[in-house]
Design a protein around this motif. Structure first.
Motif, PDB file in Angstrom:
ATOM      1  N   ARG A  18      21.000  -2.677   1.937  1.00  0.00           N
ATOM      2  CA  ARG A  18      19.642  -2.219   1.676  1.00  0.00           C
ATOM      3  C   ARG A  18      19.158  -2.841   0.376  1.00  0.00           C
ATOM      4  O   ARG A  18      19.736  -2.585  -0.686  1.00  0.00           O
ATOM      5  CB  ARG A  18      19.587  -0.704   1.565  1.00  0.00           C
ATOM      6  N   SER A  20      16.230  -3.300  -2.502  1.00  0.00           N
ATOM      7  CA  SER A  20      15.129  -2.562  -3.114  1.00  0.00           C
ATOM      8  C   SER A  20      14.352  -3.488  -4.030  1.00  0.00           C
ATOM      9  O   SER A  20      14.913  -4.436  -4.584  1.00  0.00           O
ATOM     10  CB  SER A  20      15.647  -1.370  -3.926  1.00  0.00           C
ATOM     11  N   ARG A  71       8.299   1.440   2.338  1.00  0.00           N
ATOM     12  CA  ARG A  71       7.816   1.546   0.969  1.00  0.00           C
ATOM     13  C   ARG A  71       7.713   3.012   0.572  1.00  0.00           C
ATOM     14  O   ARG A  71       7.464   3.878   1.401  1.00  0.00           O
ATOM     15  CB  ARG A  71       6.468   0.847   0.803  1.00  0.00           C
ATOM     16  N   THR A  77       8.206   1.327  -5.000  1.00  0.00           N
ATOM     17  CA  THR A  77       9.360   0.580  -4.508  1.00  0.00           C
ATOM     18  C   THR A  77       9.167   0.204  -3.045  1.00  0.00           C
ATOM     19  O   THR A  77       8.665   1.012  -2.250  1.00  0.00           O
ATOM     20  CB  THR A  77      10.651   1.397  -4.674  1.00  0.00           C
ATOM     21  N   TYR A  79      11.481  -1.445   0.239  1.00  0.00           N
ATOM     22  CA  TYR A  79      12.865  -1.560   0.673  1.00  0.00           C
ATOM     23  C   TYR A  79      12.974  -2.534   1.849  1.00  0.00           C
ATOM     24  O   TYR A  79      12.004  -2.772   2.568  1.00  0.00           O
ATOM     25  CB  TYR A  79      13.401  -0.198   1.124  1.00  0.00           C
ATOM     26  N   GLN A  81      15.885  -2.583   4.758  1.00  0.00           N
ATOM     27  CA  GLN A  81      17.147  -2.149   5.345  1.00  0.00           C
ATOM     28  C   GLN A  81      17.583  -3.215   6.336  1.00  0.00           C
ATOM     29  O   GLN A  81      16.848  -3.532   7.279  1.00  0.00           O
ATOM     30  CB  GLN A  81      16.977  -0.809   6.052  1.00  0.00           C
TER      31      GLN A  81
END
Length: 117
Positions: A18, A20, A71, A77, A79, A81
């Motif tokens: 993941r 970020s 988000r 932030t 992300y 995945q």
């Protein structure tokens, strides 16, 4: 806006990571956010996009069904995945803020993802 990506690393094929990307210095909720990647000897390529207004998401065909972009506007932030990783996913991954109206992409620093087969 400053973009700080994290979460890269070494993973075996079939595994997950993941990523970020934390944004600062701008109005994050007003930004279209994307992930791109660049493998050695190749051009930087689009991976995923999440729109600012409706949260719609878009993916490169090569990652569709395996990667998910999201988000959290409260945390500024975005992300990524990444599941069922393949050796072809090995690349430096870049977070970006995309300004469609100005045809401009603001890049963060990259984070390295290495998938071992």
């Amino acid at each position: 806006v400053q973009l700080q990506a994290s979460g890269g690393g070494l993973v075996q094929a079939g595994g997950s990571l993941r990523l970020s990307c934390a944004a600062s210095g701008g109005t994050f909720s007003g930004l279209d956010m994307g992930w791109f990647r660049q493998a050695p000897g190749k051009e930087r390529a689009f991976v995923a996009l999440i729109r600012r207004n409706d949260g719609n998401t878009y993916y490169a065909n090569s990652v569709k069904g395996r990667f998910t972009i999201g988000r959290d506007n409260a945390k500024n932030t975005v992300y990524l995945q990444m599941n069922r990783l393949e050796s072809e996913d090995t690349a430096t991954y870049y977070c970006s803020a995309i300004y469609f109206g100005r045809s401009y992409i603001h890049w963060g620093q990259g984070t390295q993802v290495t998938v071992s087969s």
